[in-house]
Design a protein around this motif. Structure first.
Motif, PDB file in Angstrom:
ATOM      1  N   ILE A  85      -0.322 -11.792  -1.528  1.00 20.70           N
ATOM      2  CA  ILE A  85       0.793 -11.185  -1.391  1.00 20.70           C
ATOM      3  C   ILE A  85       1.828 -12.444  -2.264  1.00 20.70           C
ATOM      4  CG2 ILE A  85       2.808 -10.872  -0.199  1.00 20.70           C
ATOM      5  CD1 ILE A  85       0.657  -9.818   2.011  1.00 20.70           C
ATOM      6  N   SER A 120       3.479  -4.415   1.902  1.00 22.38           N
ATOM      7  CA  SER A 120       3.749  -5.871   1.874  1.00 22.38           C
ATOM      8  C   SER A 120       3.891  -6.196   0.195  1.00 22.38           C
ATOM      9  CB  SER A 120       2.701  -6.756   2.196  1.00 22.38           C
ATOM     10  OG  SER A 120       2.811  -6.765   3.815  1.00 22.38           O
ATOM     11  N   ASP A 133      -2.492 -12.884   2.555  1.00 22.47           N
ATOM     12  CA  ASP A 133      -1.225 -13.563   2.464  1.00 22.47           C
ATOM     13  C   ASP A 133      -1.222 -14.327   1.096  1.00 22.47           C
ATOM     14  OD1 ASP A 133      -3.055 -15.508   3.537  1.00 22.47           O
ATOM     15  OD2 ASP A 133      -1.972 -16.509   4.366  1.00 22.47           O
ATOM     16  N   ASP A 190      -0.363  -1.742   5.731  1.00 21.82           N
ATOM     17  CA  ASP A 190       0.555  -2.738   5.781  1.00 21.82           C
ATOM     18  C   ASP A 190       0.427  -3.694   4.708  1.00 21.82           C
ATOM     19  OD1 ASP A 190      -2.087  -3.588   6.718  1.00 21.82           O
ATOM     20  OD2 ASP A 190      -1.271  -5.172   7.939  1.00 21.82           O
TER      21      ASP A 190
END
Length: 290
Positions: free
Chosen positions: A214, A239, A211, A235
């Protein structure tokens, strides 16, 4: 009748693939990201990897590579050269141990020593000015930097020298130099020197969670992210795509592995031996599978 139907279906599949490939190549990707292959350390030459040699660049350019990663380090007297490391084991791997005395083993070489010691007895060592010459002589080529220096002060010095020499030679070359960064601090250091238009964030040196990566990519207009194999997941790739970056994986030398990663949405690969032609051919085979 059945053969006719099969032929029509085959043509439809081919048309669909070509359209998808065209859209992917011309709409989603620009600059160096239109290419799937990043030739690792200039790519292998005569089956030998990690050379960063002139002959490696030329051989892989002829095979269709247009994006070349180059390892960059300082010599003992402050010159920027294409070298993966100065260790005793690497010097032996490059068959250059005869050029190094016992006291110097494992330490940076002088510029004169580096430039006058052929790699594997045959291949030409490159300094950064030589790399800029290649960019000027091959106007559709890109250079991806792999800066081996770890100290922040040395990183700053390295990119300052790298950028200054490119500006002095031909400022237009800067648009085809793609710096790799290894952490958020390095990006700020880089942008304080020059506003490079393309940046690769490579993850092998960070343990930051997905996270955070990203978020960083999204907020800093990062062009591409390079994933080590142990971090590749569909995934995460998606992302990062939504955050504005394409994904490469390093270092991949088997077509089977490349195909599996492409199915996860990966754009391309750092590789010693794979070619753009091989990857295109493999994509056709995959697209036509039932």
């Amino acid at each position: 009748m059945k053969r006719w139907i099969a032929a029509v279906i085959l043509l439809m599949l081919i048309g669909t693939f070509l359209l998808a490939y065209k859209v992917q190549s011309t709409e989603e990707h620009t600059g160096f990201t239109t290419h799937r292959v990043i030739s690792h350390a200039m790519g292998a030459v005569d089956g030998l990897a990690y050379t960063n040699a002139r002959e490696a660049f030329v051989e892989n350019y002829k095979k269709g590579s247009r994006v070349f990663e180059v390892d960059l380090m300082f010599t003992s007297d402050g010159h920027l050269v294409a070298r993966h490391e100065w260790t005793k084991s690497f010097t032996k791997q490059m068959q250059q141990e005869y050029a190094v005395g016992t006291k110097q083993s494992g330490k940076p070489w002088s510029y004169h020593q580096f430039k006058n010691t052929p790699i594997h007895g045959s291949y030409t060592p490159l300094d950064w000015k030589d790399v800029l010459d290649l960019l000027e002589n091959y106007p559709d080529a890109y250079i991806v930097t792999d800066t081996k220096e770890q100290d922040p002060a040395q990183i700053k010095q390295l990119f300052a020298q790298l950028t200054r020499q490119a500006q002095e030679k031909n400022p237009e070359l800067l648009s085809r130099i793609v710096p790799q960064i290894y952490n958020e601090e390095m990006l700020q250091t880089l942008r304080n020197i020059y506003p490079y238009t393309s940046i690769i964030y490579t993850l092998y040196a960070t343990e930051d969670p997905d996270d955070e990566i990203i978020r960083f990519v999204q907020h800093n207009e990062i062009t591409a992210v390079t994933l080590p194999e142990n971090r590749v997941r569909g995934d995460l790739v998606e992302s990062l795509r939504q955050a504005g970056a394409v994904c490469y994986v390093n270092t991949i030398n088997e077509l089977k592995d490349a195909t599996e990663y492409e199915q996860m949405g990966v754009q391309g690969f750092y590789t010693d031996v794979l070619t753009e032609k091989e990857l295109r051919k493999r994509s056709w085979v995959y697209a036509l599978r039932p």
